[in-house]
Design an enzyme around this catalytic site. Sequence first.
Site, mmCIF file in Angstrom:
data_model
loop_
_atom_site.group_PDB
_atom_site.id
_atom_site.type_symbol
_atom_site.label_atom_id
_atom_site.label_comp_id
_atom_site.label_asym_id
_atom_site.label_seq_id
_atom_site.Cartn_x
_atom_site.Cartn_y
_atom_site.Cartn_z
ATOM 1 N N GLY A 124 0.750 -1.245 0.000
ATOM 2 C CA GLY A 124 0.000 0.000 0.000
ATOM 3 C C GLY A 124 0.778 1.292 0.000
ATOM 4 N N GLY B 71 3.411 -3.737 -3.930
ATOM 5 C CA GLY B 71 3.286 -3.951 -5.366
ATOM 6 C C GLY B 71 3.673 -2.684 -6.093
ATOM 7 N N ARG C 144 -6.092 3.318 -15.705
ATOM 8 C CA ARG C 144 -6.103 4.046 -14.431
ATOM 9 C C ARG C 144 -6.714 5.450 -14.518
ATOM 10 N NH1 ARG C 144 -2.375 5.370 -11.810
ATOM 11 N NH2 ARG C 144 -3.221 4.878 -9.776
ATOM 12 N N CYS D 253 -13.769 4.623 -28.543
ATOM 13 C CA CYS D 253 -15.019 5.365 -28.711
ATOM 14 C C CYS D 253 -15.740 5.577 -27.392
ATOM 15 C CB CYS D 253 -15.904 4.639 -29.710
ATOM 16 S SG CYS D 253 -15.040 4.429 -31.264
ATOM 17 N N GLU D 254 -15.104 6.283 -26.489
ATOM 18 C CA GLU D 254 -15.708 6.685 -25.219
ATOM 19 C C GLU D 254 -15.036 7.975 -24.786
ATOM 20 O OE1 GLU D 254 -16.265 4.300 -21.875
ATOM 21 O OE2 GLU D 254 -16.396 2.411 -22.971
ATOM 22 N N TYR E 257 -0.284 -1.898 -12.219
ATOM 23 C CA TYR E 257 -1.705 -1.768 -12.560
ATOM 24 C C TYR E 257 -1.880 -1.145 -13.952
ATOM 25 C CZ TYR E 257 -1.729 -2.715 -7.592
ATOM 26 O OH TYR E 257 -1.478 -3.274 -6.368
HETATM 27 C C1 PLP Z 1 -3.308 -4.864 -3.795
HETATM 28 C C2 PLP Z 1 -2.750 -5.545 -2.625
HETATM 29 C C3 PLP Z 1 -1.409 -5.357 -2.277
HETATM 30 C C4 PLP Z 1 -0.484 -4.422 -3.011
HETATM 31 O O1 PLP Z 1 -0.838 -3.105 -2.875
HETATM 32 P P1 PLP Z 1 0.159 -1.961 -3.438
HETATM 33 O O2 PLP Z 1 -0.559 -0.716 -3.197
HETATM 34 O O3 PLP Z 1 0.374 -2.253 -4.875
HETATM 35 O O4 PLP Z 1 1.424 -2.045 -2.655
HETATM 36 C C5 PLP Z 1 -0.906 -6.066 -1.194
HETATM 37 N N1 PLP Z 1 -1.689 -6.915 -0.494
HETATM 38 C C6 PLP Z 1 -2.983 -7.126 -0.800
HETATM 39 C C7 PLP Z 1 -3.778 -8.073 0.016
HETATM 40 C C8 PLP Z 1 -3.562 -6.450 -1.871
HETATM 41 O O5 PLP Z 1 -4.843 -6.649 -2.163
#
Ligand code: PLP
Length: 421
Positions: A239, A277, A314, A346-347, A375
């Site tokens: 996160g 991630g 996104r 086309c949006e 993502y």
């Molecule tokens: C999406 C997710 C992550 C990764 O989140 P990031 O913001 O990309 O670091 C980690 N753990 C879980 C359970 C997730 O759903």
Amino acid sequence: MDHFLYQNGILHAEDVPLPEIAASVGTPFYVYSTATLTRHFDLFAEALDGLPHLICFAMKSNSNQAVIKHMASLGAGMDVVSGGEYLRAKAAGVPGDRIVFSGVGKTEAEMRLALDGGIRQFNVESEPEMARLSRVASEMGKSAPITIRVNPDVDAKTHAKISTGRSEDKFGIPIARAREVYALAAALSGLQVIGIDVHIGSQLTDLEPFEIAYNKVAELTHQLRADGHTISRLDLGGGLGIPYQRSNTAPPLPIEYGEVIKRTVGDLGCEIEIEPGRLISGNAGLLVGSTIYVKHGEGRDFLILDAAMNDLIRPAMYGAWHDIVPVVEPAPGAEQTPYDIVGPVCESGDTFAKQRSLPALAEGDLVAFRSAGAYGAVMSSEYNSRPLIPEVLVKGDQFAVIRARPTFDDMINRDTLPEWV
Ligand SMILES: *Cc1c(COP(=O)(O)O)cnc(C)c1O
């Protein structure tokens, strides 16, 4: 920091000029930097130095085989959220004991897959999931290692679609009920309770929600231990956010995040897992597109690119900002023009940016979307029958296609005709 810099007036991926990749694979394409992936992993490793830990790369941000194989070679584990991701991790050679399985809707087939192939732990999100996993594991003569994902009811102050730790979100069990649910889990013969899991959302640009959540996890650890449970592992989720708009955002650094972890849960004697991630893959990738037309509209100019919302959703989905830069470096002090930057789909939602200032661009000019490594490709589709775009990995002065662009025939021949048509 990343490794996409202008050299001699041309934007490079490490030491490869982007026009060289464009000439080789065509546009649009995704390009990733090995050095940037490595650097981001190293930042987390440094941040958790001194604590027993495993950095589990959240594969849902970028699950290309080459990317995850590289991450695994650095020592990363994987956080997977589906059977498909589990199999991708295994295909890249990641051992089962480095794979954690997250997600609110694991099916019986997915549980069997992971129990059969080996799994570090399931992060269980509900009582019915607990019951099913226990039954499936027992039937297989196994015991499933689990943490239970708790929902700490913390507002991560991020976009509503990627906030997961508030009581109204679908994830985890309410932390107030945790002791009751852990007691139920301990009574299920197919489960082995080993720890606690929490993940409060994505693209957090403030450490405070982490601090609040992790303090609640620390308190819960003491309570659960007093109740007789073995809590030896804490999965703290992912996160941590990235600076999508470099001119005005500076999210906390991994080292500062590591300090929060050490301060809140560092003295519990637990092995720590994190699941980043976006922070690893986001700024390790660009989307590169080419200008099809410059269209002069009523009071505004449109830059119509060959990249579209199906390639990078996104902006359409989250209203997300991506820095968009010309591949040929503008002369110092070059005049800027505001463009609406759009794709051909086309949006009207196929708009990447409105009134974004760029130096004057012409047909054929290349532009790069920064921070597109997470993502991006994984969320792409073939909407408007636009084939998936290639992914390219750069290392130093080498580059390789790591997912080829399907041909139109490949795309069309995936459909099959029933005899009555
Ligand atoms: C999406 C997710 C992550 C990764 O989140 P990031 O913001 O990309 O670091 C980690 N753990 C879980 C359970 C997730 O759903």
